[in-house]
Design a protein around this motif. Structure first.
Motif, PDB file in Angstrom:
ATOM      1  N   GLU A 203     -30.387  47.556  -3.146  1.00 14.21           N
ATOM      2  CA  GLU A 203     -29.727  48.745  -3.694  1.00 14.21           C
ATOM      3  C   GLU A 203     -29.721  48.712  -5.218  1.00 14.21           C
ATOM      4  O   GLU A 203     -29.987  49.731  -5.867  1.00 14.21           O
ATOM      5  CB  GLU A 203     -28.289  48.825  -3.167  1.00 14.21           C
ATOM      6  CG  GLU A 203     -28.202  49.101  -1.670  1.00 14.21           C
ATOM      7  CD  GLU A 203     -26.798  48.940  -1.121  1.00 14.21           C
ATOM      8  OE1 GLU A 203     -26.569  49.324   0.044  1.00 14.21           O
ATOM      9  OE2 GLU A 203     -25.918  48.435  -1.850  1.00 14.21           O
ATOM     10  N   VAL A 204     -29.426  47.544  -5.768  1.00 14.71           N
ATOM     11  CA  VAL A 204     -29.367  47.413  -7.225  1.00 14.71           C
ATOM     12  C   VAL A 204     -30.738  47.632  -7.852  1.00 14.71           C
ATOM     13  O   VAL A 204     -30.876  48.335  -8.863  1.00 14.71           O
ATOM     14  CB  VAL A 204     -28.816  46.021  -7.609  1.00 14.71           C
ATOM     15  CG1 VAL A 204     -29.071  45.731  -9.082  1.00 14.71           C
ATOM     16  CG2 VAL A 204     -27.326  45.946  -7.324  1.00 14.71           C
ATOM     17  N   ILE A 205     -31.778  47.051  -7.252  1.00 16.24           N
ATOM     18  CA  ILE A 205     -33.131  47.222  -7.790  1.00 16.24           C
ATOM     19  C   ILE A 205     -33.566  48.688  -7.690  1.00 16.24           C
ATOM     20  O   ILE A 205     -34.168  49.238  -8.618  1.00 16.24           O
ATOM     21  CB  ILE A 205     -34.123  46.304  -7.065  1.00 16.24           C
ATOM     22  CG1 ILE A 205     -33.791  44.839  -7.359  1.00 16.24           C
ATOM     23  CG2 ILE A 205     -35.565  46.623  -7.480  1.00 16.24           C
ATOM     24  CD1 ILE A 205     -34.651  43.842  -6.608  1.00 16.24           C
ATOM     25  N   ALA A 206     -33.247  49.329  -6.570  1.00 12.98           N
ATOM     26  CA  ALA A 206     -33.611  50.737  -6.393  1.00 12.98           C
ATOM     27  C   ALA A 206     -32.917  51.629  -7.406  1.00 12.98           C
ATOM     28  O   ALA A 206     -33.492  52.618  -7.878  1.00 12.98           O
ATOM     29  CB  ALA A 206     -33.254  51.186  -4.977  1.00 12.98           C
ATOM     30  N   ASP A 207     -31.671  51.283  -7.768  1.00 11.73           N
ATOM     31  CA  ASP A 207     -30.891  52.108  -8.688  1.00 11.73           C
ATOM     32  C   ASP A 207     -31.098  51.743 -10.151  1.00 11.73           C
ATOM     33  O   ASP A 207     -30.531  52.394 -11.037  1.00 11.73           O
ATOM     34  CB  ASP A 207     -29.392  51.982  -8.364  1.00 11.73           C
ATOM     35  CG  ASP A 207     -29.037  52.608  -7.023  1.00 11.73           C
ATOM     36  OD1 ASP A 207     -29.828  53.443  -6.536  1.00 11.73           O
ATOM     37  OD2 ASP A 207     -27.979  52.246  -6.463  1.00 11.73           O
ATOM     38  N   TYR A 208     -31.894  50.713 -10.425  1.00 12.99           N
ATOM     39  CA  TYR A 208     -32.116  50.282 -11.807  1.00 12.99           C
ATOM     40  C   TYR A 208     -32.798  51.407 -12.585  1.00 12.99           C
ATOM     41  O   TYR A 208     -33.617  52.144 -12.022  1.00 12.99           O
ATOM     42  CB  TYR A 208     -32.987  49.030 -11.819  1.00 12.99           C
ATOM     43  CG  TYR A 208     -32.829  48.158 -13.037  1.00 12.99           C
ATOM     44  CD1 TYR A 208     -31.621  47.516 -13.310  1.00 12.99           C
ATOM     45  CD2 TYR A 208     -33.891  47.963 -13.916  1.00 12.99           C
ATOM     46  CE1 TYR A 208     -31.481  46.703 -14.421  1.00 12.99           C
ATOM     47  CE2 TYR A 208     -33.764  47.151 -15.029  1.00 12.99           C
ATOM     48  CZ  TYR A 208     -32.558  46.525 -15.287  1.00 12.99           C
ATOM     49  OH  TYR A 208     -32.423  45.715 -16.393  1.00 12.99           O
ATOM     50  N   PRO A 209     -32.464  51.582 -13.857  1.00 10.38           N
ATOM     51  CA  PRO A 209     -33.030  52.696 -14.637  1.00 10.38           C
ATOM     52  C   PRO A 209     -34.550  52.770 -14.554  1.00 10.38           C
ATOM     53  O   PRO A 209     -35.248  51.773 -14.774  1.00 10.38           O
ATOM     54  CB  PRO A 209     -32.569  52.389 -16.061  1.00 10.38           C
ATOM     55  CG  PRO A 209     -31.305  51.600 -15.886  1.00 10.38           C
ATOM     56  CD  PRO A 209     -31.541  50.759 -14.662  1.00 10.38           C
ATOM     57  N   ASP A 210     -35.060  53.950 -14.233  1.00  5.97           N
ATOM     58  CA  ASP A 210     -36.507  54.128 -14.091  1.00  5.97           C
ATOM     59  C   ASP A 210     -37.254  53.758 -15.369  1.00  5.97           C
ATOM     60  O   ASP A 210     -38.371  53.234 -15.305  1.00  5.97           O
ATOM     61  CB  ASP A 210     -36.819  55.584 -13.714  1.00  5.97           C
ATOM     62  CG  ASP A 210     -36.410  55.909 -12.287  1.00  5.97           C
ATOM     63  OD1 ASP A 210     -36.304  54.970 -11.482  1.00  5.97           O
ATOM     64  OD2 ASP A 210     -36.191  57.103 -11.988  1.00  5.97           O
ATOM     65  N   GLY A 211     -36.645  54.001 -16.508  1.00  6.40           N
ATOM     66  CA  GLY A 211     -37.298  53.710 -17.781  1.00  6.40           C
ATOM     67  C   GLY A 211     -37.512  52.236 -18.039  1.00  6.40           C
ATOM     68  O   GLY A 211     -38.283  51.856 -18.924  1.00  6.40           O
ATOM     69  N   GLU A 212     -36.835  51.381 -17.253  1.00  9.17           N
ATOM     70  CA  GLU A 212     -36.966  49.942 -17.433  1.00  9.17           C
ATOM     71  C   GLU A 212     -37.753  49.292 -16.295  1.00  9.17           C
ATOM     72  O   GLU A 212     -37.909  48.076 -16.257  1.00  9.17           O
ATOM     73  CB  GLU A 212     -35.581  49.302 -17.553  1.00  9.17           C
ATOM     74  CG  GLU A 212     -34.796  49.793 -18.758  1.00  9.17           C
ATOM     75  CD  GLU A 212     -33.456  49.083 -18.911  1.00  9.17           C
ATOM     76  OE1 GLU A 212     -33.441  47.838 -18.929  1.00  9.17           O
ATOM     77  OE2 GLU A 212     -32.431  49.786 -19.015  1.00  9.17           O
ATOM     78  N   LYS A 213     -38.232  50.083 -15.367  1.00  5.75           N
ATOM     79  CA  LYS A 213     -39.018  49.554 -14.250  1.00  5.75           C
ATOM     80  C   LYS A 213     -40.491  49.523 -14.619  1.00  5.75           C
ATOM     81  O   LYS A 213     -41.242  50.438 -14.323  1.00  5.75           O
ATOM     82  CB  LYS A 213     -38.817  50.410 -13.005  1.00  5.75           C
ATOM     83  CG  LYS A 213     -37.418  50.335 -12.394  1.00  5.75           C
ATOM     84  CD  LYS A 213     -37.318  51.255 -11.191  1.00  5.75           C
ATOM     85  CE  LYS A 213     -35.951  51.214 -10.561  1.00  5.75           C
ATOM     86  NZ  LYS A 213     -35.828  52.172  -9.431  1.00  5.75           N
ATOM     87  N   ALA A 214     -40.891  48.455 -15.300  1.00  5.53           N
ATOM     88  CA  ALA A 214     -42.284  48.329 -15.722  1.00  5.53           C
ATOM     89  C   ALA A 214     -43.108  47.764 -14.575  1.00  5.53           C
ATOM     90  O   ALA A 214     -42.819  46.677 -14.072  1.00  5.53           O
ATOM     91  CB  ALA A 214     -42.379  47.414 -16.938  1.00  5.53           C
ATOM     92  N   PRO A 215     -44.163  48.480 -14.130  1.00  2.00           N
ATOM     93  CA  PRO A 215     -44.996  47.989 -13.021  1.00  2.00           C
ATOM     94  C   PRO A 215     -45.569  46.604 -13.323  1.00  2.00           C
ATOM     95  O   PRO A 215     -46.062  46.352 -14.419  1.00  2.00           O
ATOM     96  CB  PRO A 215     -46.111  49.037 -12.935  1.00  2.00           C
ATOM     97  CG  PRO A 215     -45.495  50.273 -13.523  1.00  2.00           C
ATOM     98  CD  PRO A 215     -44.599  49.787 -14.626  1.00  2.00           C
TER      99      PRO A 215
END
Length: 256
Positions: A203-215
């Motif tokens: 849940e936490v990973i899914a809700d983490y800010p999209d701008g910080e989710k670097a592939p």
């Protein structure tokens, strides 16, 4: 307990977080009781998880007494500070003493923080848990509360250089609902704790800010498209590390 150093250090840490552009997001703090003992079971992704995990109890005006390995507690300078916070010294060669100390703290109404994985998870997934958390909570008669800290591994963890630059980063602290444990089936209750922590982590990973989710980012689990080792590879790395440590100790002992 008389806390002279702990509260001002928390204030200082908050100032440093802001200066470092760290945004600490806390949810579920209402699950921490305002009075009485409780055991926080926290995931372990880096060396400074505990600094942020304490933020989960702060809205309830509670201080957390963390179970910290003796190597840190015995260090000159930082060890003195940690001892002044009344944290619990953990000697892995005599672990029962730490469990007994934690139980005493809980029975006296303190909030205690424990890392049931025992060591840092290189995969950043939830590893197999030790049974100590369930046993301590059951014996002390206190709730067992799962806590997920996410993002702290970006600052300081195994196999990667520490990064305390002013890069804007989010640190998430999610406090779950208490688990009432009896200790009648320690294995089953430990499995329940692990499943609860795995669900919360997702849940936490899914809700983490999209701008910080670097592939492909090294600090994200492989299951989420990150560059972290899989749990299987991480387990092999842990085994190799333990073997190398044992060999070094044997060599040292032989030279005495």
């Amino acid at each position: 307990m008389l806390d002279i150093t702990y509260p001002p250090v928390i204030v200082t840490a908050k100032v440093l977080f802001r200066l470092m552009r760290q945004r600490v997001v806390v949810s579920g703090s209402e699950n921490v009781p305002r009075k009485g003992g409780a055991l926080l079971a926290i995931n372990h992704t880096g060396y400074i998880d505990f600094i942020f995990a304490g933020a989960g109890a702060e809205p309830q005006k509670r201080l957390v007494r963390f179970m910290i390995k003796k190597e840190m507690m015995d260090q000159v300078g930082v060890g003195h500070l940690l001892r002044s916070f009344h944290h619990i010294r953990v000697d892995r060669s005599a672990g029962e003493q730490a469990l007994s100390d934690a139980k005493d703290y809980l029975e006296s109404g303190e909030i205690v923080g424990i890392y049931p994985e025992a060591t840092i998870s290189r995969s950043f997934e939830i590893k197999e848990l030790k049974t100590g958390a369930v046993r301590i909570a059951a014996e002390a008669g206190v709730p067992l509360i799962p806590v997920i800290v996410w993002g702290a591994q970006r600052l300081m963890t195994k196999d990667h250089p520490k990064d305390f630059s002013r890069t804007a980063r989010t640190i998430t602290v999610k406090v779950g609902e208490p688990i009432a444990v009896t200790g009648e089936d320690v294995a089953a209750e430990t499995a329940l704790l692990r499943e609860r922590m795995r669900t919360m982590l997702d849940e936490v990973i899914a809700d983490y800010p999209d701008g910080e989710k670097a592939p492909g980012s090294w600090w994200t689990p492989a299951r989420f498209g990150g560059g972290a080792p899989t749990p299987e590879v991480a387990e092999k790395m842990d085994a190799d590390e333990l073997a190398a440590r044992a060999a070094k100790k044997a060599e040292h002992d032989a030279q005495k």
